[in-house]
Design an enzyme around this catalytic site. Structure first.
Site, PDB file in Angstrom:
ATOM      1  CE1 TYR A 127     -39.104  37.139  31.550  1.00 30.35           C
ATOM      2  CE2 TYR A 127     -38.677  35.507  29.778  1.00 30.35           C
ATOM      3  CZ  TYR A 127     -38.687  36.116  31.170  1.00 30.35           C
ATOM      4  OH  TYR A 127     -38.500  35.039  32.109  1.00 30.35           O
ATOM      5  N   GLY A 128     -38.361  42.059  27.623  1.00 26.03           N
ATOM      6  CA  GLY A 128     -37.957  43.057  26.454  1.00 26.03           C
ATOM      7  C   GLY A 128     -37.676  42.329  25.390  1.00 26.03           C
ATOM      8  NE  ARG A 170     -37.867  77.735 -22.847  1.00 20.67           N
ATOM      9  CZ  ARG A 170     -39.158  77.210 -22.794  1.00 20.67           C
ATOM     10  NH1 ARG A 170     -39.429  76.092 -21.837  1.00 20.67           N
ATOM     11  NH2 ARG A 170     -39.827  77.751 -23.912  1.00 20.67           N
ATOM     12  NE  ARG A 211     -36.752  61.574   2.478  1.00 22.84           N
ATOM     13  CZ  ARG A 211     -35.699  62.420   2.668  1.00 22.84           C
ATOM     14  NH1 ARG A 211     -35.627  62.879   1.281  1.00 22.84           N
ATOM     15  NH2 ARG A 211     -35.096  62.930   3.538  1.00 22.84           N
ATOM     16  CG  ASN A 222     -35.217  70.791  -0.392  1.00 23.82           C
ATOM     17  OD1 ASN A 222     -34.334  70.573  -1.277  1.00 23.82           O
ATOM     18  ND2 ASN A 222     -35.541  70.113   0.830  1.00 23.82           N
ATOM     19  NE  ARG A 246     -28.310  31.555  22.674  1.00 26.50           N
ATOM     20  CZ  ARG A 246     -29.592  30.865  22.226  1.00 26.50           C
ATOM     21  NH1 ARG A 246     -29.956  30.264  21.120  1.00 26.50           N
ATOM     22  NH2 ARG A 246     -30.464  30.983  23.241  1.00 26.50           N
TER      23      ARG A 246
END
Ligand code: UD1
Ligand code: MG
Length: 451
Positions: free
Chosen positions: A103-104, A422, A315, A368, A15
């Site tokens: 139960y998983g 620059r 992150r 990077n 299901r």
């Protein structure tokens, strides 16, 4: 009492309508199977056996990723929950401790509930976890006589009177392992599903004069996931619990219903988490931090007093020291930001180490990645990185050094130096007006169709 966990995870989960086996669908960003393993771990099991069938390799990989010592046992044909548990018997040959069946696909059971079952086991041969269902639906029903659990009847096999019972079977059972396997050997499959029901062991045990009882818990803990709708209900129940837990611990959540925690998020007291903050796995936040709206954090550590966001992304591998400031539209990955340092606006800092009290100007990028390899950027203490600096890694900027705005830094900058990388500005007096006149004349010709 020594204990072995048997976690049933062989079913396909038709299901769910998915290529992924049901138990690997995620709640709070961890597979449901891992939630079950985490709950069971609280009892410090001697063995953890996962009964796998559909997509057994993927199930085994997820189980062992969480716990290397987990053993995976194959159930090649899914003939019912009793048959599933029986597959664990060879692995537990000679084991005299208790067995706990989980139960998983039932991810929300609390360790405290399992501890309550272990306590009840002191006085009974078998302990089943039950719950009062608001809508008992298709769950198995617990037939009680006072404290004694007499038998469990599956919905399909129940008569109208039994179906009216609201005390339901969660599927979680605890008994001595040898007894459990002995009772299972007596289970047949003469029922509406032609399956070997684990639930039948209760009637068999009672007929032998053994005792059984039920411990109950909140229905939200026993939610068994069989469909995507139930998966989203499990997620909602997990989040509700995590939010309530954070509030209890002294975390301020002005809009708790908009904050999404992962299974392992840790937030210290007196931290404020504003609206629409999302946590991926592996986040720890110490006390007194402030995570502002619409931030996304994953695999990172945020120390005391740090302020993150709004709209920040941390992150994996991000380490923010005390009193750091990470502002809007800043992404940090695999980087240590030293105490008191600031990265306030529109920057990417990846594979970097920044010392203390440094200021990283708006629009700074650590370049990077060269297309093949990742390289490190090192910035010292009290450094000042001018706005829109590109730091082409590997590169370092020393203590108290500065970079001029708009610089592309390709070579190391020594301590105390100012690096300007620059092109020099040149000015042409009156040129702007001339250029504008030229352009307007061109447009006029085009409008007349001359050009
Ligand atoms: C089962 C219980 C029911 C209980 C309900 C709670 C039985 C006979 N019924 O019904 O009383 O109210 O759980 O959610 O135990 N599995 C295997 N191998 C098999 C069969 C099942 O590993 O051969 C696994 C499934 O993957 C799942 C778990 O066992 O994780 C439960 O199986 P499921 O088919 O969902 O049982 P229910 O019909 O929900
Ligand atoms: Mg089920």
């Amino acid at each position: 009492m020594p204990i072995a966990l048997i976690i049933l995870a062989a079913g396909k989960g038709t299901r769910m309508n998915s290529d992924l086996p049901k138990v690997l669908h995620r709640v709070a960003q961890a597979p449901m199977l891992v939630h079950a393993m985490r709950s069971g771990k609280a009892l410090e099991p001697d063995h953890t056996l996962i009964i796998a069938g559909h997509e057994a390799d993927a199930v085994a990989a997820a189980a062992q990723d969480f716990d290397e010592s987990a053993q995976v046992v194959l159930q090649t044909e899914q003939l019912g929950t009793a048959h599933a548990v029986a597959q664990a018997a060879p692995a537990l040959e000679g084991y005299g401790g208790d067995a706990l069946v989980l139960y998983g696909d039932t991810p929300l059971i609390q360790p405290e509930t399992l501890e309550k079952m272990a306590e009840a086991r002191a006085a009974h041969d078998i302990v089943v976890l039950g719950f009062e269902a608001a809508d008992p639906g298709r769950y198995g029903r617990l037939i009680m006589q006072g404290d004694s659990l007499e038998r469990i009847v599956e919905f399909k096999d129940a008569n109208a009177e039994e179906r009216a019972i609201r005390l339901c079977n969660s599927g979680v059972v605890m008994a001595s392992a040898p007894l459990l396997f002995d009772l299972i050997a007596a289970v047949g499959n003469d029922n509406a599903n032609a399956e070997y029901y684990l639930t039948d062991i209760i009637g068999i045990a009672r007929a032998r004069g053994l005792s059984a009882t039920a411990v109950t818990c909140e229905e939200s803990e026993t939610l068994g996931v069989n469909s995507r709708a139930e998966l989203s209900q499990a997620e909602a129940a997990f989040q509700a619990r995590a939010r309530a837990g954070a509030l209890d611990l002294g975390v301020t959540l002005p809009a708790p219903e908009t904050v999404h925690f992962a299974f392992d998020t840790y937030v210290g007291r007196d931290t404020v988490i504003d609206q629409n903050v999302v946590f991926g796995p592996g986040v720890t936040i110490e006390t007194g931090a402030h995570i502002r709206a619409f931030s996304h954090l994953e695999g990172c550590h945020v120390a005391r007093g740090a302020v993150v966001g709004p709209y920040a992304r941390l992150r994996p591998g991000t380490e923010l020291a005390e009193d750091t400031r990470i502002g809007n539209f800043v992404e940090i990955k695999n980087a240590v930001i030293g105490e008191g340092s600031k990265v306030n606006h529109l920057s990417y800092v990846g594979d970097a180490e920044i010392g203390t009290d440094s200021n990283i100007g708006a629009g700074t990028i650590t370049c990077n990645y060269d297309g093949v390899l990742k390289h490190q950027t090192r910035i010292g203490n009290r450094a000042f990185i001018g706005s829109n600096t590109m730091l082409v890694a590997p590169v370092s900027v020393g203590d108290e050094a500065m970079t001029a705005s708009g610089s592309v830094i390709t070579e190391d900058v020594e301590a105390g130096a100012l690096a300007i990388a620059r092109s020099r500005q040149s000015a042409k007096p009156g040129m702007a007006r001339k250029l504008m006149d030229m352009l307007k004349a061109k447009k006029a010709k085009r409008d007349k169709g001359i050009l």
